[in-house]
Design a protein around this motif. Sequence first.
Motif, PDB file in Angstrom:
ATOM      1  N   ILE A 195       0.843  -1.197   0.000  1.00 25.07           N
ATOM      2  CA  ILE A 195       0.000   0.000   0.000  1.00 25.07           C
ATOM      3  C   ILE A 195       0.877   1.246   0.000  1.00 25.07           C
ATOM      4  CG2 ILE A 195      -1.693   1.312   1.340  1.00 25.07           C
ATOM      5  CD1 ILE A 195      -2.655  -1.468   2.403  1.00 25.07           C
ATOM      6  N   TYR A 196       1.932   1.210   0.796  1.00 21.21           N
ATOM      7  CA  TYR A 196       2.849   2.347   0.886  1.00 21.21           C
ATOM      8  C   TYR A 196       3.481   2.651  -0.470  1.00 21.21           C
ATOM      9  CZ  TYR A 196       6.537   5.292   2.859  1.00 21.21           C
ATOM     10  OH  TYR A 196       7.373   6.334   3.154  1.00 21.21           O
ATOM     11  N   SER A 197       3.891   1.625  -1.187  1.00 19.25           N
ATOM     12  CA  SER A 197       4.507   1.863  -2.497  1.00 19.25           C
ATOM     13  C   SER A 197       3.471   2.311  -3.533  1.00 19.25           C
ATOM     14  CB  SER A 197       5.257   0.631  -2.978  1.00 19.25           C
ATOM     15  OG  SER A 197       4.380  -0.442  -3.202  1.00 19.25           O
ATOM     16  N   LYS A 251      -6.958   5.360  -4.145  1.00 16.70           N
ATOM     17  CA  LYS A 251      -7.427   4.140  -3.474  1.00 16.70           C
ATOM     18  C   LYS A 251      -6.487   3.729  -2.341  1.00 16.70           C
ATOM     19  CE  LYS A 251     -11.138   2.844  -5.751  1.00 16.70           C
ATOM     20  NZ  LYS A 251     -12.413   2.638  -5.086  1.00 16.70           N
ATOM     21  N   SER A 252      -5.177   3.825  -2.587  1.00 12.37           N
ATOM     22  CA  SER A 252      -4.223   3.412  -1.559  1.00 12.37           C
ATOM     23  C   SER A 252      -4.259   4.364  -0.359  1.00 12.37           C
ATOM     24  CB  SER A 252      -2.810   3.302  -2.135  1.00 12.37           C
ATOM     25  OG  SER A 252      -2.358   4.532  -2.616  1.00 12.37           O
ATOM     26  N   VAL A 253      -4.499   5.642  -0.592  1.00 15.78           N
ATOM     27  CA  VAL A 253      -4.625   6.588   0.521  1.00 15.78           C
ATOM     28  C   VAL A 253      -5.900   6.284   1.308  1.00 15.78           C
ATOM     29  CG1 VAL A 253      -5.043   9.019   1.098  1.00 15.78           C
ATOM     30  CG2 VAL A 253      -3.244   8.420  -0.514  1.00 15.78           C
ATOM     31  N   LEU A 254      -6.986   6.016   0.624  1.00 22.31           N
ATOM     32  CA  LEU A 254      -8.258   5.756   1.312  1.00 22.31           C
ATOM     33  C   LEU A 254      -8.221   4.488   2.161  1.00 22.31           C
ATOM     34  CD1 LEU A 254     -10.825   6.776  -1.437  1.00 22.31           C
ATOM     35  CD2 LEU A 254     -10.414   7.926   0.751  1.00 22.31           C
ATOM     36  N   VAL A 255      -7.526   3.457   1.693  1.00 22.13           N
ATOM     37  CA  VAL A 255      -7.481   2.209   2.452  1.00 22.13           C
ATOM     38  C   VAL A 255      -6.667   2.364   3.737  1.00 22.13           C
ATOM     39  CG1 VAL A 255      -5.452   1.088   1.423  1.00 22.13           C
ATOM     40  CG2 VAL A 255      -7.365  -0.306   2.189  1.00 22.13           C
ATOM     41  N   LEU A 256      -5.850   3.406   3.801  1.00 16.96           N
ATOM     42  CA  LEU A 256      -5.028   3.593   4.990  1.00 16.96           C
ATOM     43  C   LEU A 256      -5.863   3.744   6.260  1.00 16.96           C
ATOM     44  CD1 LEU A 256      -2.150   5.939   3.812  1.00 16.96           C
ATOM     45  CD2 LEU A 256      -2.013   3.534   4.449  1.00 16.96           C
TER      46      LEU A 256
END
Length: 133
Positions: free
Chosen positions: A52-54, A66-71
């Motif tokens: 997710i970080y990458s 999407k990756s920011v929201l899943v955080l």
Amino acid sequence: KKRFKNSSSGGGSGGGNNIALQEGGMYESGCAINCLANICTPYLAETLLEDIYSMMNSSKPYLRKKSVLVLYSVFRKFPRALRLTFDRLKDKLKDEDAGVQNAAVNVICELARKNPSNYLSLLPHLFDLLQNS
């Protein structure tokens, strides 16, 4: 490479189809991230945090958003992840895509509902967004 695997690896027919967070099409990856937000466990959060970080630096704004929201789901299940990813989350407030900025503001606002004093340092960035958007 860490992968998000479905549960079909345990016997039966079909021989274990793997879904990688960073492989395949943009929308398949987005669906996998969305699924993670709904089924996140502490183990999944810790295991997939690196992916997710990458993905937060993907060339595709859709995947960055999407990756920011899943955080937020990850932070709820694996609180230590907040310390590990906070700098990059803060950087997403300055992303060139408005959707990614909006996602970062959303996650930060949800986090600030529990403990607002931890996020006072972000006020200049948030004010700048309000002033220049």
